[in-house]
Design a protein around this motif. Sequence first.
Motif, PDB file in Angstrom:
ATOM      1  N   PRO A 137      46.778  53.850  21.115  1.00 13.83           N
ATOM      2  CA  PRO A 137      45.435  53.925  21.863  1.00 13.83           C
ATOM      3  C   PRO A 137      44.675  52.516  22.238  1.00 13.83           C
ATOM      4  N   LEU A 138      44.308  52.745  23.533  1.00 13.72           N
ATOM      5  CA  LEU A 138      43.566  51.626  24.056  1.00 13.72           C
ATOM      6  C   LEU A 138      42.404  52.398  24.916  1.00 13.72           C
ATOM      7  N   ARG A 139      41.108  52.147  24.616  1.00 15.70           N
ATOM      8  CA  ARG A 139      39.914  52.927  25.381  1.00 15.70           C
ATOM      9  C   ARG A 139      38.684  52.232  25.297  1.00 15.70           C
ATOM     10  N   ALA A 140      37.927  52.634  26.193  1.00 16.03           N
ATOM     11  CA  ALA A 140      36.508  51.922  26.486  1.00 16.03           C
ATOM     12  C   ALA A 140      35.464  52.979  26.907  1.00 16.03           C
ATOM     13  N   LYS A 141      34.167  52.628  26.484  1.00 12.93           N
ATOM     14  CA  LYS A 141      33.110  53.776  26.888  1.00 12.93           C
ATOM     15  C   LYS A 141      32.143  52.601  27.490  1.00 12.93           C
ATOM     16  N   LEU A 142      31.711  53.071  28.642  1.00 11.65           N
ATOM     17  CA  LEU A 142      30.612  52.456  29.198  1.00 11.65           C
ATOM     18  C   LEU A 142      29.395  53.437  29.218  1.00 11.65           C
ATOM     19  N   LEU A 143      28.521  52.995  28.359  1.00 10.55           N
ATOM     20  CA  LEU A 143      27.415  54.037  28.214  1.00 10.55           C
ATOM     21  C   LEU A 143      26.086  53.638  28.641  1.00 10.55           C
ATOM     22  N   TYR A 144      25.291  54.754  29.061  1.00  9.67           N
ATOM     23  CA  TYR A 144      24.056  54.525  29.540  1.00  9.67           C
ATOM     24  C   TYR A 144      22.977  55.341  28.577  1.00  9.67           C
ATOM     25  N   TYR A 145      21.944  54.816  28.360  1.00  7.09           N
ATOM     26  CA  TYR A 145      21.230  55.416  27.261  1.00  7.09           C
ATOM     27  C   TYR A 145      19.702  55.914  28.023  1.00  7.09           C
ATOM     28  N   PRO A 146      19.772  56.984  28.802  1.00  6.25           N
ATOM     29  CA  PRO A 146      18.392  57.035  29.438  1.00  6.25           C
ATOM     30  C   PRO A 146      17.126  57.592  28.373  1.00  6.25           C
ATOM     31  N   ILE A 147      17.614  58.336  27.426  1.00  9.61           N
ATOM     32  CA  ILE A 147      16.647  58.582  26.534  1.00  9.61           C
ATOM     33  C   ILE A 147      17.056  58.340  24.883  1.00  9.61           C
ATOM     34  N   GLY A 148      16.365  57.518  24.282  1.00  9.09           N
ATOM     35  CA  GLY A 148      16.829  57.211  23.015  1.00  9.09           C
ATOM     36  C   GLY A 148      18.140  57.267  22.500  1.00  9.09           C
ATOM     37  N   SER A 149      18.640  58.158  21.531  1.00  4.07           N
ATOM     38  CA  SER A 149      20.043  58.132  20.878  1.00  4.07           C
ATOM     39  C   SER A 149      20.861  58.848  21.734  1.00  4.07           C
ATOM     40  N   PHE A 150      20.621  59.437  23.008  1.00  4.55           N
ATOM     41  CA  PHE A 150      21.691  60.269  23.598  1.00  4.55           C
ATOM     42  C   PHE A 150      22.173  59.342  24.874  1.00  4.55           C
ATOM     43  N   ALA A 151      23.245  59.096  24.955  1.00  4.30           N
ATOM     44  CA  ALA A 151      24.062  58.297  26.106  1.00  4.30           C
ATOM     45  C   ALA A 151      25.021  59.104  27.036  1.00  4.30           C
TER      46      ALA A 151
END
Length: 178
Positions: A137-151
């Motif tokens: 597997p090859l994967r990526a995650k682009l994450l935005y954290y609007p509130i604390g620990s939740f993305a």
Amino acid sequence: MKSRPLRLVVLLFFIFITSTTLFAQDKKLKVHALSFGAGIATADTNHTNRGLGINLDFSAIVNDHIISLYLNSGLNLTDIGANEDFYEFNVTYGRIWSFDTKLVLEGHVGVGLFVYNVERGPNPFFVNIPDNTIGFPLRAKLLYYPIGSFALGINPNANFNSIADTYSFNVVFQYNFN
């Protein structure tokens, strides 16, 4: 032959536990995150058949190094005369790059068990032809954290194997424990 997939899953779990234990001896190993995603998946050679993609990821972290158990699936990939499903059970290594306090990129590579099921034949007389192999597997995650620990983010995935290379694109929700 039928016990081979179970042996591989046990081996992957053992590698995950061993690697996290080895990291924990010298550094501070922490449970990192749990994420769930859903989107589109494809598994055929010309990638015209699409279905529901679902993934689940549990990870531990040491500094910026991520070790994760990663499950991915593609369901109801249909074609004329066939139905396809795939399942992946992976151990991946990844890194984290922070762009600012709210935007994070994770990149992962790994190894795992790839299970592929195809039902062929005239409906309703499908014949199930299961197969499995080792996948990468090859994967990526682009994450935005609007509130604390939740993305909230996007998660493109690929799995390269000897049966059918798979690709999926999911929207993910992630909770960080630290």
